[in-house]
Write a protein that holds these residues in place. Structure first.
Motif, PDB file in Angstrom:
ATOM      1  N   ALA A 165      -1.186  -2.466   4.483  1.00 25.17           N
ATOM      2  CA  ALA A 165      -2.412  -1.743   4.174  1.00 25.17           C
ATOM      3  C   ALA A 165      -3.296  -1.552   5.391  1.00 25.17           C
ATOM      4  N   PHE A 166      -3.103  -2.431   6.414  1.00 31.96           N
ATOM      5  CA  PHE A 166      -3.984  -2.394   7.571  1.00 31.96           C
ATOM      6  C   PHE A 166      -3.889  -1.064   8.311  1.00 31.96           C
ATOM      7  N   VAL A 167      -2.709  -0.539   8.462  1.00 34.85           N
ATOM      8  CA  VAL A 167      -2.491   0.717   9.202  1.00 34.85           C
ATOM      9  C   VAL A 167      -3.267   1.867   8.558  1.00 34.85           C
ATOM     10  N   ILE A 168      -3.285   1.882   7.230  1.00 32.08           N
ATOM     11  CA  ILE A 168      -3.986   2.949   6.503  1.00 32.08           C
ATOM     12  C   ILE A 168      -5.489   2.776   6.605  1.00 32.08           C
ATOM     13  N   LEU A 169      -5.976   1.539   6.380  1.00 34.61           N
ATOM     14  CA  LEU A 169      -7.411   1.316   6.213  1.00 34.61           C
ATOM     15  C   LEU A 169      -8.160   1.184   7.534  1.00 34.61           C
ATOM     16  N   GLU A 170      -7.459   0.773   8.590  1.00 38.66           N
ATOM     17  CA  GLU A 170      -8.136   0.549   9.866  1.00 38.66           C
ATOM     18  C   GLU A 170      -8.804   1.824  10.377  1.00 38.66           C
ATOM     19  N   HIS A 171      -8.109   2.936  10.280  1.00 36.75           N
ATOM     20  CA  HIS A 171      -8.614   4.186  10.850  1.00 36.75           C
ATOM     21  C   HIS A 171      -9.172   5.138   9.786  1.00 36.75           C
ATOM     22  N   ALA A 172      -9.194   4.734   8.527  1.00 36.99           N
ATOM     23  CA  ALA A 172      -9.709   5.609   7.459  1.00 36.99           C
ATOM     24  C   ALA A 172     -11.222   5.770   7.602  1.00 36.99           C
ATOM     25  N   PRO A 173     -11.715   6.991   7.665  1.00 31.92           N
ATOM     26  CA  PRO A 173     -13.168   7.208   7.767  1.00 31.92           C
ATOM     27  C   PRO A 173     -13.887   6.738   6.490  1.00 31.92           C
ATOM     28  N   LEU A 174     -15.156   6.393   6.655  1.00 29.81           N
ATOM     29  CA  LEU A 174     -15.974   6.078   5.484  1.00 29.81           C
ATOM     30  C   LEU A 174     -15.969   7.255   4.509  1.00 29.81           C
ATOM     31  N   GLU A 175     -16.004   6.941   3.224  1.00 31.98           N
ATOM     32  CA  GLU A 175     -16.005   7.894   2.108  1.00 31.98           C
ATOM     33  C   GLU A 175     -14.643   8.528   1.860  1.00 31.98           C
ATOM     34  N   SER A 176     -13.614   8.113   2.601  1.00 33.95           N
ATOM     35  CA  SER A 176     -12.253   8.498   2.224  1.00 33.95           C
ATOM     36  C   SER A 176     -11.910   7.819   0.902  1.00 33.95           C
TER      37      SER A 176
END
Length: 591
Positions: free
Chosen positions: A59-70
């Motif tokens: 999950a880290f790969v997805i969430l680390e760079h996900a912008p706020l409000e995604s």
């Protein structure tokens, strides 16, 4: 809750869910990178859950760079937080979800406004991106509360035997006191529908049709200048009408409905007055409070001193009485104990309001002192002591001139000085009825007689009053509910007699033919037997403004307009294609 996207909502998990594998979906509200761990607050309509993400987790790969409000979906195990890390500010604060998998459902672009804070943004930005603004927790909860209040009001009315009936949105024009929004007719060139300013005629027709108790949560449309407590466009009201009722019987229905609504939804620290709503005649409200919307939390009252000073030698008092004006005073306990700086602030405020100054006297050392004392005789000072008591520290502020100007000024002063002396607002909702409104008033521009409130009201005294009493002295069976200085509701016992109605409109300058043209359906129905009836219409947004403690109606409306009457989100109003204009028999404006 068990679906493809989630097994629980973001507000559901508690300590008893420990070790449960769950799937959550929502918006990334906030992220905190602590080096070895990433913390993600996931938000949906129901609440917020903290997710903790280990760098070794997929999950880290997805969430680390996900912008706020995604918008993401997260799967993981519910674990208890350590005691010192429990977050008491959120309902899920005892737990967190150890994220194992994450899926990006919708990646957000750079944000024009922040969602995870109450940081102020310009109105234009907030309304253009209202869908983002509505994600902000405080505003989101206002709209949730709106839905709950409306549902509760429906239940209250239905439990009292009222039937919900919808009335038309497209109708004809009606003189309700504001401009109509009009809709051109395609089938009838040059003719127009109007959006209803209120369902006034329709609800009266329902009473003529034999429906005993009607209500609806009604949209109303008025093309008028915006105010903080009214949107330029549409607003909603709890519209109700009853047959075979007196004014007091309507009061006995509405008082408990509003009291119960405020008791259920008032903020935790606020109280609701449980006493019966006081009945205050309109003229008394103006005389004692300087307003027909008095805030009863404020105990200050205005006194009429015309008799006391009828032989006064003070030129402003003499001049006011000679011109049939008035002399009024506001008693302010504790004013004499205030600093000179405080009194100068009041004087400056009075000048800002257009007054020539602020005349006052103060009770100090067992005598009256102040700028005006030298103009008052010993007998007048003695009478002032009897009128306002000889308590040390009392102050009395005076104003003389035309009645309306004096009432308005002292009404504003009453509010201003009380708030200045009591900066901590008393957290209680106090209601009252304002009754006995004048049927007519004088138009200040034309000096003609016009309706002062609701043209469909029954005059007190009926036809005899219309024939024998001066129009400006006629009272109507009209009433308002006021709470903490805010008008929540207007209503009236209706004029159900065709001849009395024609006479009432004739006094206001409407010929019989015009009355028949505008109100033919109503008059015709009344000729075939109609019960005495009356009703009222509490405003939904104003109730919510009080409950949410916000100063502007836009904070309790999902998609409001700007102060200039524009919908920035949907880009309305906007032009029509020339083909559509032709179809509606309209010509485009010349460039």
């Amino acid at each position: 809750m068990n679906s493809f996207y989630r097994t629980e909502s973001c507000g559901a998990l508690r300590a008893n869910h420990e070790r449960k594998n769950v799937k959550l979906s929502g918006w990334i509200h906030r992220k905190r990178d602590h080096g070895q761990l990433l913390f993600v607050d996931l938000r949906d309509h129901y609440g917020i859950t903290q997710c903790v993400v280990d760098p070794a987790s997929p999950a880290f790969v997805i969430l680390e760079h996900a912008p706020l409000e995604s918008v993401v979906s997260v799967e993981g195990e519910v674990v208890l937080r350590q005691a010192h890390l429990v977050n008491t500010k959120i309902e899920t604060g005892e737990i967190e979800v150890k994220a194992q998998l994450a899926v990006m459902l919708s990646q957000a672009a750079p944000l024009p406004l922040t969602v995870n804070s109450d940081e102020p943004f310009p109105e234009e930005t907030r309304l253009k991106y209202r869908f983002l603004d509505l994600r902000r927790p405080k505003l989101h909860q206002h709209i949730v509360l709106r839905g709950k209040v409306i549902q509760f009001l429906r239940e209250q009315m239905q439990s009292r035997g009222f039937l919900e009936i919808q009335t038309p949105i497209l109708t004809g024009t009606s003189p309700e006191g504001a401009r109509d929004y009009v809709v051109p007719s395609r089938l009838y060139p040059g003719q127009f529908y109007a959006l209803p300013q209120a369902p006034q005629q329709f609800k009266q027709l329902l009473m003529a049709s034999g429906f005993d108790k009607y209500f609806q949560i009604s949209p109303c449309f008025r093309d008028e200048d915006p105010r903080a407590d009214r949107s330029p466009g549409e607003f909603y009201q709890l519209d109700m009408e009853m047959s075979f009722v007196t004014q007091e019987e309507i009061f006995s229905i509405l008082e408990p409905v509003l009291r119960e609504t405020f008791l259920k939804f008032a903020p935790d620290e606020w109280q609701v007055s449980l006493e019966n709503f006081p009945r205050i005649p309109y003229e008394k409200a103006l005389e004692e409070y300087g307003s027909d919307k008095p805030d009863l939390r404020n105990p200050l009252k205005i006194s009429n001193l015309c008799k006391l000073f009828h032989n006064s030698s003070f030129p402003p008092f003499q001049g006011a009485l000679k011109k049939k004006g008035t002399i009024r005073a506001l008693k302010v306990p504790g004013l004499a104990q205030q600093s000179r700086q405080f009194l100068k602030m009041l004087e400056s405020w009075a000048l800002e309001q257009g007054a020539p100054g602020l005349g006052y006297i103060l009770r100090k050392s067992d005598k009256w002192q102040g700028p005006l004392v030298k103009f008052f005789s010993d007998d007048e000072q003695l009478e002032l002591t009897r009128e306002f008591s000889d308590i040390e520290g009392v102050g009395v502020c005076f104003m003389a001139g035309p009645c309306k100007e004096v009432e308005q000024f002292l009404g504003k002063l009453r509010t201003y000085v009380w708030k200045a002396l009591n900066p901590e607002e008393e957290k209680v909702f106090k209601f009252c009825w304002i009754v006995d409104f004048p049927m007519y008033e004088e138009d200040p521009l034309t000096q003609s007689v016009v309706f002062s409130h609701n043209p469909f009201s029954m005059p007190q005294g009926g036809m005899k009053a219309l024939e024998k009493i001066s129009p400006l002295e006629i009272k109507a069976f009209q009433y308002d509910i006021v709470c903490n200085g805010v008008e929540l509701c207007s209503g009236a016992i209706r004029n159900h007699d065709p001849e009395i109605m024609k006479k009432a409109f004739l006094i206001a300058g409407y010929a019989d033919q015009e009355v028949e043209r505008q109100f033919g359906a109503l008059l015709n129905a009344f000729r075939y037997g109609v019960p005495p009836h009356g009703g009222a219409a509490p405003g939904i947004e104003r109730i919510l403004m009080l409950l949410c403690q916000v100063p502007n109606i836009r904070e309790v409306v999902a998609f409001p307009w700007t102060q200039q009457g524009k919908d920035l989100l949907m880009q309305a109003p906007g032009p029509l294609p020339s083909a559509r204009l032709k179809e509606l028999h309209l010509r485009p404006l010349s460039s």
